[in-house]
Design an enzyme around this catalytic site. Structure first.
Site, PDB file in Angstrom:
ATOM      1  N   SER A 136      -3.474   4.406  -5.072  1.00 17.12           N
ATOM      2  CA  SER A 136      -2.791   5.399  -4.243  1.00 17.12           C
ATOM      3  C   SER A 136      -1.686   6.152  -4.991  1.00 17.12           C
ATOM      4  O   SER A 136      -1.951   6.796  -5.993  1.00 17.12           O
ATOM      5  CB  SER A 136      -2.262   4.671  -3.007  1.00 17.12           C
ATOM      6  OG  SER A 136      -1.671   5.535  -2.121  1.00 17.12           O
ATOM      7  N   ASP A 142      -4.575   9.110  -3.673  1.00 15.93           N
ATOM      8  CA  ASP A 142      -5.934   8.875  -3.171  1.00 15.93           C
ATOM      9  C   ASP A 142      -6.206   9.669  -1.893  1.00 15.93           C
ATOM     10  O   ASP A 142      -7.180   9.423  -1.189  1.00 15.93           O
ATOM     11  CB  ASP A 142      -6.206   7.374  -2.955  1.00 15.93           C
ATOM     12  CG  ASP A 142      -5.287   6.748  -1.917  1.00 15.93           C
ATOM     13  OD1 ASP A 142      -4.224   7.338  -1.626  1.00 15.93           O
ATOM     14  OD2 ASP A 142      -5.620   5.671  -1.391  1.00 15.93           O
ATOM     15  N   ASP A 192      -4.813   9.886   1.092  1.00 19.35           N
ATOM     16  CA  ASP A 192      -4.733   9.387   2.467  1.00 19.35           C
ATOM     17  C   ASP A 192      -3.370   9.668   3.088  1.00 19.35           C
ATOM     18  O   ASP A 192      -3.083   9.219   4.195  1.00 19.35           O
ATOM     19  CB  ASP A 192      -5.132   7.909   2.593  1.00 19.35           C
ATOM     20  CG  ASP A 192      -4.214   6.975   1.825  1.00 19.35           C
ATOM     21  OD1 ASP A 192      -3.310   7.449   1.125  1.00 19.35           O
ATOM     22  OD2 ASP A 192      -4.420   5.750   1.936  1.00 19.35           O
ATOM     23  N   ASN A 217       5.848   8.431   5.917  1.00 16.08           N
ATOM     24  CA  ASN A 217       5.401   8.916   4.606  1.00 16.08           C
ATOM     25  C   ASN A 217       4.166   9.814   4.660  1.00 16.08           C
ATOM     26  O   ASN A 217       3.686  10.278   3.632  1.00 16.08           O
ATOM     27  CB  ASN A 217       5.151   7.732   3.674  1.00 16.08           C
ATOM     28  CG  ASN A 217       4.062   6.802   4.210  1.00 16.08           C
ATOM     29  OD1 ASN A 217       3.105   7.245   4.834  1.00 16.08           O
ATOM     30  ND2 ASN A 217       4.211   5.513   3.970  1.00 16.08           N
ATOM     31  N   ARG A 266      13.467  -4.588   4.061  1.00 13.68           N
ATOM     32  CA  ARG A 266      12.253  -5.421   4.123  1.00 13.68           C
ATOM     33  C   ARG A 266      11.643  -5.524   2.720  1.00 13.68           C
ATOM     34  O   ARG A 266      11.814  -4.616   1.896  1.00 13.68           O
ATOM     35  CB  ARG A 266      11.222  -4.843   5.107  1.00 13.68           C
ATOM     36  CG  ARG A 266      10.837  -3.429   4.818  1.00 13.68           C
ATOM     37  CD  ARG A 266       9.726  -2.933   5.724  1.00 13.68           C
ATOM     38  NE  ARG A 266       8.414  -3.346   5.269  1.00 13.68           N
ATOM     39  CZ  ARG A 266       7.748  -2.752   4.289  1.00 13.68           C
ATOM     40  NH1 ARG A 266       8.256  -1.724   3.634  1.00 13.68           N
ATOM     41  NH2 ARG A 266       6.559  -3.181   3.943  1.00 13.68           N
ATOM     42  N   THR A 292       3.792  -3.591  -1.600  1.00 13.00           N
ATOM     43  CA  THR A 292       3.019  -2.988  -2.695  1.00 13.00           C
ATOM     44  C   THR A 292       3.767  -2.959  -4.018  1.00 13.00           C
ATOM     45  O   THR A 292       3.198  -2.635  -5.047  1.00 13.00           O
ATOM     46  CB  THR A 292       2.615  -1.529  -2.361  1.00 13.00           C
ATOM     47  OG1 THR A 292       3.817  -0.760  -2.190  1.00 13.00           O
ATOM     48  CG2 THR A 292       1.788  -1.438  -1.099  1.00 13.00           C
ATOM     49  N   ARG A 319      12.948  -2.943  -0.028  1.00  9.11           N
ATOM     50  CA  ARG A 319      13.243  -1.554   0.364  1.00  9.11           C
ATOM     51  C   ARG A 319      14.404  -1.518   1.336  1.00  9.11           C
ATOM     52  O   ARG A 319      14.496  -2.341   2.254  1.00  9.11           O
ATOM     53  CB  ARG A 319      12.029  -0.919   1.039  1.00  9.11           C
ATOM     54  CG  ARG A 319      10.876  -0.706   0.122  1.00  9.11           C
ATOM     55  CD  ARG A 319       9.875   0.299   0.718  1.00  9.11           C
ATOM     56  NE  ARG A 319       8.595   0.189   0.037  1.00  9.11           N
ATOM     57  CZ  ARG A 319       8.338   0.666  -1.176  1.00  9.11           C
ATOM     58  NH1 ARG A 319       9.289   1.300  -1.854  1.00  9.11           N
ATOM     59  NH2 ARG A 319       7.144   0.521  -1.725  1.00  9.11           N
TER      60      ARG A 319
HETATM   61  P1  NG1 Z   1       5.430  -1.045   1.165  1.00  7.30           P
HETATM   62  O1  NG1 Z   1       5.465  -1.032  -0.328  1.00  7.30           O
HETATM   63  O2  NG1 Z   1       5.016  -2.332   1.807  1.00  7.30           O
HETATM   64  O3  NG1 Z   1       6.698  -0.460   1.711  1.00  7.30           O
HETATM   65  C1  NG1 Z   1       4.121   1.288   1.206  1.00  7.30           C
HETATM   66  C2  NG1 Z   1       4.541   2.179   2.346  1.00  7.30           C
HETATM   67  C3  NG1 Z   1       3.714   1.811   3.555  1.00  7.30           C
HETATM   68  C4  NG1 Z   1       2.218   1.898   3.266  1.00  7.30           C
HETATM   69  C5  NG1 Z   1       1.883   1.149   1.986  1.00  7.30           C
HETATM   70  C6  NG1 Z   1       0.462   1.339   1.540  1.00  7.30           C
HETATM   71  C7  NG1 Z   1       6.776   3.053   2.887  1.00  7.30           C
HETATM   72  C8  NG1 Z   1       8.194   2.745   3.157  1.00  7.30           C
HETATM   73  N1  NG1 Z   1       5.965   2.008   2.659  1.00  7.30           N
HETATM   74  O4  NG1 Z   1       4.289  -0.045   1.600  1.00  7.30           O
HETATM   75  O5  NG1 Z   1       4.077   2.632   4.616  1.00  7.30           O
HETATM   76  O6  NG1 Z   1       1.789   3.234   3.220  1.00  7.30           O
HETATM   77  O7  NG1 Z   1       2.750   1.518   0.909  1.00  7.30           O
HETATM   78  O8  NG1 Z   1       0.244   2.455   0.754  1.00  7.30           O
HETATM   79  O9  NG1 Z   1       6.402   4.226   2.870  1.00  7.30           O
HETATM   80 ZN    ZN Z   2      -2.617   6.583  -0.539  1.00  9.46          ZN
END
Ligand code: NG1
Ligand code: ZN
Length: 545
Positions: free
Chosen positions: A65, A279, A281, A373, A499, A503, A508
């Site tokens: 992604s 990607d 999405d 996002n 939290r 990924t 964050r």
């Molecule tokens: P994480 O890294 O768990 O915050 C991020 C995005 C999610 C989701 C995933 C998958 C933010 C704050 N977090 O997750 O919303 O899209 O990537 O791609 O945007």
């Molecule tokens: Zn993506």
């Protein structure tokens, strides 16, 4: 059994580095591409088992992604195009982490627990993004599929949502559409053209859109689709991958997090632009005004626009369907207030990760879900689709109701209900703006975002942070939530939460407040609290200017 001997033999060609432990996270496995060959092979095995179990086609998408080009990742797609179920995410983690000599035992464990009939046929659709590592990694997936005697179909370079779409089309025996890239373009574009027919006198300016392809797969696919749009949408494509690096200083994630325009896009004041992620999405829109100020229209603004449009159509059509919006804690407070107070739409908040949003959205007749996002889509229940269909075909209703029902029908068709889809969302947004005769500035002024800031903090082990209330409150480590609460009290209209990322190896931090300065200060203060109370590493966070 010879099947297992083949697995053993083939897995030797995709060995697991001893000791490496990876987790099936928010969006599957994701890390530096050099650690992923064995994961891909094993996900090929698992997809084959899943296919045997469900007696349906399963999807495997190779992508990371919005991550940097050096990374890669893999996600499994369930029969209706949705994310794989949590139990199987657990199996994925088990299989991925089994040492080489324990792989067969781990595989047999899944077969036993799920009582899988190994004589059942298996079909797996495989897709990949444009990363240089994706070709060999998707081959590793297909090696896994064939080692267990499954059949794979290689879709090659496709966007993540296109692969989800193919899986759904295949398993609905073509009811959802043709399981080909051509089928995807023709379904979406025909619906888009039908929708724009009811927009009168559009000028070339209104038909024009600048697209930042993040130097990724979305750019290739927009090019492929263009002819189907019959000039009803005229796209200037930037960051098409011909020179720039994937996601580098561009793409939806960069624009959303940095709150600024991507490099590589020629923008005139007031002009409507959008960015895809790596990607395709996710999508966000933006423009700069005549004073050079940047305006972002993120997933929350997109959800508001779509909800407004759908609600108006439901009223005009005289259809009584329950519509709801689903967001996460990252949704801007102003958007939630606008949806609830002004639009009177039910709003649900779920944990981060599209599978949670998707699930919650299924509880409504029409569920609009978006992450801030820019990842999101709209789900229509079967009953809602049937009601819309019946009304559109009813000869005894007045013209206004008929028009609204037909618009709803085409809206259903332009949307990729399997997963958030930048291309499909873009077509829907462009159609709505055209039908409502709305400029991007008018859309932006529906409500004003509260200033906000997102930061990352490195800690030794991000799992020490545990959250509750859809991730809006931290229950551990001790004292962290109290610290956040007292910091938030220092600012007006403020909110903050932390939290662990699913990924990336970071925590964050999100903060919003009445002014940008307050949001920045609050985010910084909370980062310091995380650093001190949750085992920060690598030097205290510095205030970003
Ligand atoms: P994480 O890294 O768990 O915050 C991020 C995005 C999610 C989701 C995933 C998958 C933010 C704050 N977090 O997750 O919303 O899209 O990537 O791609 O945007
Ligand atoms: Zn993506």
């Amino acid at each position: 059994m010879s099947q297992f001997q083949e697995v053993l033999k083939q897995s030797g060609l995709h060995p697991k580095p001893a000791g490496l432990v990876l987790q099936y996270g928010t969006a599957g496995f994701r890390t530096n591409a050099k650690h992923l060959d064995h994961i891909m092979f094993r996900m090929g095995l698992l997809a084959t088992l899943r296919s045997k179990k469900t007696t349906a086609t399963i999807g495997v998408m190779v992508t990371a992604s919005h991550n940097p080009e050096e990374d890669n990742g893999v996600k499994l797609v369930d029969p209706m195009g949705e994310m794989v179920t949590p139990t199987w995410e657990g199996y994925a983690t088990q299989l991925a982490n089994a040492e080489q000599e324990d792989l067969l035992a781990a595989l047999k464990d899944v077969i036993e627990k799920e009582a899988i009939d190994m004589s059942q046929e298996a079909n797996v659709f495989v897709g990949k993004d444009t990363r240089s590592s994706s070709a060999s990694l998707s081959q590793a997936v297909m090696d896994g599929v064939s080692a267990l005697g499954g059949h794979s179909k290689d879709y090659g370079l496709v966007t993540t949502p296109q692969l989800h779409y193919m899986v759904c089309c295949q398993n609905t025996k073509g009811k959802y559409g043709d399981a080909t890239v051509e089928g995807y373009y023709s379904k979406l574009c025909q619906a888009f053209i039908q929708l724009t027919k009811s927009a009168s006198n559009r000028t070339d300016d209104q038909k024009h859109l600048s697209v930042d392809g993040a130097n990724g797969i979305g750019a290739l696919k927009v090019r492929e689709m263009e002819a189907h749009l019959k000039k009803e949408l005229q796209i200037s494509l930037f960051n098409d991958g011909s020179k720039g690096k994937l996601n580098h200083q561009c793409g939806a994630d960069f624009v959303k997090v940095q709150q600024k325009a991507p490099t590589g896009v020629e923008m005139s004041p007031g002009e409507r632009c959008c960015s895809f992620d790596g990607d395709a999405d996710r999508i966000v829109y933006y423009f700069t005004d005549s004073e050079g100020q940047f305006h972002l229209l993120d997933g929350d603004k997109i959800a508001t626009l779509i909800s407004t449009f759908l609600k108006e159509l439901l009223t005009q059509a005289g259809l009584d369907l329950k519509m709801g919006a689903v967001q996460t804690a990252y949704a801007n407070g102003s958007s939630t207030r606008y949806l609830e107070d002004t639009m009177k739409v039910t709003v649900r908040c779920t944990k981060t990760g599209v599978k949670h949003l998707h699930h919650a959205a299924q509880e409504f007749d029409i569920g609009v879900y978006f992450e801030a996002n820019g990842h999101g889509t709209v789900l229509f229940s079967k009953a809602a689709e049937e009601k819309i269909q019946r009304l559109a075909e009813d000869a005894n209703i007045n013209d206004e109701r008929k028009r609204a029902a037909r618009l709803l029908q085409n809206t259903v068709n332009v949307i990729n209900q399997t997963v958030g889809d930048a291309i499909s969302d873009m077509l829907l947004i462009e159609a709505i703006l055209a039908i409502k005769g709305m400029t991007v500035q008018q859309w932006d002024s529906i409500y004003s975002d509260l200033p906000n800031r997102q930061l990352k903090v490195k800690v030794a082990d991000r799992r020490v942070i545990d959250t509750t209330d859809a991730e809006r409150r931290a229950v551990s480590p001790a004292g962290l939530q109290d610290a956040i609460d007292s910091l938030v009290k220092k600012y007006r209209k403020a909110r903050s939460f932390v939290r662990p990322s699913g990924t990336e190896d970071v925590v964050r931090v999100y903060a919003e407040a009445e002014t940008q300065e307050s949001a920045d200060d609050l985010a910084h203060d909370v980062s310091l609290a995380v650093y001190r109370l949750a085992g920060g590493v690598g030097g205290e966070p510095k205030q970003q200017l």
